[in-house]
Write a protein that holds these residues in place. Structure first.
Motif, PDB file in Angstrom:
ATOM      1  N   VAL A 422      40.702  -6.885  33.708  1.00 45.45           N
ATOM      2  CA  VAL A 422      41.251  -5.980  32.602  1.00 45.45           C
ATOM      3  C   VAL A 422      40.340  -4.608  32.231  1.00 45.45           C
ATOM      4  N   LEU A 423      38.983  -4.553  32.675  1.00 46.67           N
ATOM      5  CA  LEU A 423      38.142  -3.488  32.624  1.00 46.67           C
ATOM      6  C   LEU A 423      38.265  -2.735  33.576  1.00 46.67           C
ATOM      7  N   GLU A 424      38.511  -3.063  34.656  1.00 47.03           N
ATOM      8  CA  GLU A 424      38.688  -2.257  35.889  1.00 47.03           C
ATOM      9  C   GLU A 424      40.100  -1.479  35.697  1.00 47.03           C
ATOM     10  N   VAL A 425      41.229  -2.326  35.362  1.00 45.69           N
ATOM     11  CA  VAL A 425      42.458  -1.669  35.121  1.00 45.69           C
ATOM     12  C   VAL A 425      42.491  -0.541  33.966  1.00 45.69           C
ATOM     13  N   LEU A 426      41.588  -1.086  32.957  1.00 46.53           N
ATOM     14  CA  LEU A 426      41.419   0.007  31.798  1.00 46.53           C
ATOM     15  C   LEU A 426      40.843   1.405  32.199  1.00 46.53           C
ATOM     16  N   THR A 427      40.229   1.314  33.097  1.00 44.52           N
ATOM     17  CA  THR A 427      39.413   2.528  33.343  1.00 44.52           C
ATOM     18  C   THR A 427      40.454   3.421  34.274  1.00 44.52           C
ATOM     19  N   LEU A 428      41.316   2.782  34.967  1.00 43.51           N
ATOM     20  CA  LEU A 428      42.196   3.483  35.799  1.00 43.51           C
ATOM     21  C   LEU A 428      43.403   4.198  34.607  1.00 43.51           C
ATOM     22  N   THR A 429      43.513   3.659  33.573  1.00 44.17           N
ATOM     23  CA  THR A 429      44.567   4.345  32.591  1.00 44.17           C
ATOM     24  C   THR A 429      44.086   5.511  31.894  1.00 44.17           C
ATOM     25  N   ASN A 430      45.232   6.107  31.135  1.00 45.56           N
ATOM     26  CA  ASN A 430      44.900   7.390  30.429  1.00 45.56           C
ATOM     27  C   ASN A 430      44.558   7.008  28.708  1.00 45.56           C
ATOM     28  N   ILE A 431      44.404   6.041  28.589  1.00 46.38           N
ATOM     29  CA  ILE A 431      43.761   5.823  27.333  1.00 46.38           C
ATOM     30  C   ILE A 431      42.343   5.333  27.481  1.00 46.38           C
ATOM     31  N   SER A 432      41.928   5.413  28.495  1.00 47.65           N
ATOM     32  CA  SER A 432      40.322   5.071  28.684  1.00 47.65           C
ATOM     33  C   SER A 432      39.683   6.136  28.451  1.00 47.65           C
ATOM     34  N   ASN A 433      38.518   5.938  27.771  1.00 40.36           N
ATOM     35  CA  ASN A 433      37.420   7.024  27.629  1.00 40.36           C
ATOM     36  C   ASN A 433      35.905   6.473  27.516  1.00 40.36           C
ATOM     37  N   PRO A 434      34.883   7.154  27.543  1.00 38.54           N
ATOM     38  CA  PRO A 434      33.481   6.565  27.650  1.00 38.54           C
ATOM     39  C   PRO A 434      33.371   5.561  26.734  1.00 38.54           C
ATOM     40  N   TYR A 435      33.854   5.686  25.383  1.00 41.72           N
ATOM     41  CA  TYR A 435      33.405   4.859  24.308  1.00 41.72           C
ATOM     42  C   TYR A 435      33.776   3.596  24.741  1.00 41.72           C
ATOM     43  N   LEU A 436      35.348   3.555  24.737  1.00 42.33           N
ATOM     44  CA  LEU A 436      36.120   2.289  25.026  1.00 42.33           C
ATOM     45  C   LEU A 436      35.475   1.558  26.253  1.00 42.33           C
ATOM     46  N   GLN A 437      35.278   2.195  27.256  1.00 36.84           N
ATOM     47  CA  GLN A 437      34.717   1.739  28.557  1.00 36.84           C
ATOM     48  C   GLN A 437      33.312   0.863  28.119  1.00 36.84           C
ATOM     49  N   ARG A 438      32.500   1.495  27.494  1.00 41.56           N
ATOM     50  CA  ARG A 438      31.382   0.945  27.187  1.00 41.56           C
ATOM     51  C   ARG A 438      31.205  -0.272  26.421  1.00 41.56           C
ATOM     52  N   LYS A 439      32.102  -0.147  25.247  1.00 44.87           N
ATOM     53  CA  LYS A 439      32.409  -1.511  24.559  1.00 44.87           C
ATOM     54  C   LYS A 439      32.991  -2.667  25.354  1.00 44.87           C
ATOM     55  N   ALA A 440      34.081  -2.164  26.142  1.00 44.18           N
ATOM     56  CA  ALA A 440      34.731  -3.300  27.001  1.00 44.18           C
ATOM     57  C   ALA A 440      33.738  -3.826  27.903  1.00 44.18           C
ATOM     58  N   LYS A 441      32.725  -3.191  28.508  1.00 51.96           N
ATOM     59  CA  LYS A 441      31.543  -3.616  29.312  1.00 51.96           C
ATOM     60  C   LYS A 441      30.794  -4.571  28.664  1.00 51.96           C
ATOM     61  N   MET A 442      30.428  -4.314  27.276  1.00 56.92           N
ATOM     62  CA  MET A 442      29.668  -5.127  26.519  1.00 56.92           C
ATOM     63  C   MET A 442      30.515  -6.493  26.235  1.00 56.92           C
ATOM     64  N   ILE A 443      31.490  -6.562  26.252  1.00 54.79           N
ATOM     65  CA  ILE A 443      32.510  -7.530  25.743  1.00 54.79           C
ATOM     66  C   ILE A 443      32.572  -8.578  27.053  1.00 54.79           C
TER      67      ILE A 443
END
Length: 508
Positions: A422-443
């Motif tokens: 999910v994290l890998e696919v999220l980073t490929l989408t246009n809704i991705s941003n540094p804030y959500l990426q960092r929070k997703a990685k923590m999760i």
């Protein structure tokens, strides 16, 4: 001076934000991680709640020695229950030195009898017996009667919300494993070691000409420490005050190596005001911000004149509190500016915050070199109140987005989709941003002790936004739901953990 404690000692232990509570020094299980501070901490089991936590020796007192002082200090039923339990423990221990509540023989016997009953019921299902219509009822054996009584008590306890050792057959083994795999959230994150000489490449690329003014800084929390670090490394003269003077002294000691004479530490906020031209305040919440002004030895101490001085409020507060502080500052001749901060600890460390300014424009201009050191953008809005409102609007977006992110990962995990995918696919989408990426990685890594934005601060900011909405009669249903989720997560003991720990509420 801390006491010497040993296993089995009865104590009063104080957890942050809670009153002293009866407890016992216990042996931690193998899966329990010891905090980085290897000495001077004890694993405490609390009576009444049966919770566990690592507690510093300095926050532990012998039970009997302080019993008279603390046993009646709180009237809550839960506290009285805890006191009753520890007194019962003392009585049983006195009568039986070998008494161990962890190995209660009566409880074990009850479990055995209950298991026998379950086996008997299974046998009856397999080979049902025919009853004769003789009208004569066979008398139950005394043992069966005891087992049935115990079963009724167990059923009653389950109906009353008590935790049972037995679960229904339809609950999957995976559910048991999920409970076992829940990370320990009572281990309070420790503040990282301060290193003011560790500056980012982003900061090094800035060309800053430090102001000749003397700047005061009040509050060295997660954000404040990083801001002060960048102010010192950009050559600004800083007068410090923090509730814990140790932290301020440590920063001064480090600054003397490469920036001798730039930092001074003062014992009270009023001393910082007296020796500074412009004072920054960056504390935890509106109440703390007001205390800096109103409190003992605060800004209003002896009505110190602020003629020619400026006061910059960086704490996330509501517009009404900001206006109150503004009136108090201007009444004694000072200038006032809201400088609300957008960004996390990472942006603060790199000097890439966003500063939202409102209030005295001349003061905003006088802080220009400081804002360059701590941010990549300083945006001036208008009169007092507009920066606080804008800040809360942005916090609403972050609050709702993070709650949605946590729910999405909970859904993915429950449905068998790998969180890493999910994290890998999220980073490929246009809704991705540094804030959500960092929070997703923590999760994904369940790393909630690397704190960028504490959960208690996220919930506090969400609550402030809802209070603003109430005054305007503006419905915020999604924000209200997110606020409830954050509040519930805080009950897990996650106050000091990163806001991404909201995943714990949605997943478990």
């Amino acid at each position: 001076m801390s006491e010497e404690f040993k296993l089995g000692d009865l104590v009063w232990a104080k957890l942050k934000g809670c009153p002293p509570w009866p407890g016992i020094i216990a042996k931690p299980k193998l899966h329990v991680k010891k905090p980085p501070k290897k000495t001077g901490v004890q694993w405490i089991k609390f009576f009444g709640s049966n919770d566990f936590a690592w507690i510093d020796d300095i926050n532990i007192k012998p039970y009997l020695e302080f019993k008279e002082q603390l046993a009646d200090s709180i009237k809550k039923a839960s506290f009285k229950k805890a006191v009753r339990e520890i007194e019962l423990y003392i009585e049983k221990k006195k009568n039986d030195p070998e008494f161990d509540p962890e190995k209660d023989e009566d409880e074990e016997e009850g479990k055995d009898e209950f298991d026998k009953l379950k086996e008997e019921e299974k046998e009856e299902v397999k080979t049902p017996k025919k009853r004769k219509d003789s009208g004569v009822k066979k008398e139950r054996s005394s043992s069966t009667t005891k087992v049935a009584a115990k079963k009724r008590r167990l059923d009653d306890s389950e109906e009353n919300g008590a935790t049972s050792s037995f679960t229904s057959n339809h609950v999957s083994n995976r559910s048991y494993q999920e409970l076992l795999d829940r990370p320990s959230i009572l281990d309070v994150p420790h503040s990282p070691t301060i290193d003011i000489n560790n500056v980012s490449e982003s900061f090094k690329s800035k060309k800053i000409e430090a102001s000749k003014s003397r700047f005061g800084f009040i509050g060295l929390g997660i954000m404040g420490t990083e801001i002060v670090k960048n102010l010192i490394n950009s050559g600004h003269r800083i007068n410090l005050w923090n509730r814990s003077s140790r932290k301020a002294e440590e920063i001064k000691a480090q600054s003397e190596v490469n920036h001798a004479g730039l930092v001074e530490v003062y014992p009270a906020p009023c001393d910082v005001v007296e020796n500074s031209d412009i004072i920054f305040c960056c504390v935890s919440d509106p109440a703390a911000a007001m205390h800096v002004v109103y409190g003992n030895c605060g800004i209003l101490h002896n009505r110190i004149s602020l003629e020619g001085k400026g006061y910059v409020e960086m704490t996330t507060i509501d517009s009404e509190t900001s206006m109150d502080i503004c009136n108090m500052i201007t009444d004694i001749g000072g200038r006032y500016l809201e400088a609300q901060l957008q960004g996390s600890k990472l942006e603060a460390s790199e000097g890439n915050l966003i500063v939202l300014g409102a209030g005295d424009k001349s003061l905003f201009d006088d802080c220009n070199s400081c804002f360059k050191a701590i941010s990549h953008t300083a945006y001036y809005l208008s009169g007092v109140g507009f920066a606080t409102k804008m800040n809360l609007v942005i916090q609403v977006i972050k609050s709702v987005a993070l709650a949605g992110l946590a729910e999405a990962f909970a859904l993915a995990d429950r449905s068998g989709v790998t969180p890493k995918d999910v994290l890998e696919v999220l980073t490929l989408t246009n809704i991705s941003n540094p804030y959500l990426q960092r929070k997703a990685k923590m999760i994904v890594e369940t790393d909630f002790q690397t704190v960028e934005h504490p959960l208690q601060h996220m919930q506090k900011d969400t609550k402030l936004a809802l209070q603003l909405a109430d005054t305007l009669k503006q419905p915020l249903p999604m924000t209200a739901m997110a606020n409830e989720i954050y509040k519930h997560t805080r009950r897990f003991g996650c106050d000091s953990h990163d806001a991404s720990s909201v995943y714990m509420r949605t997943r478990h």
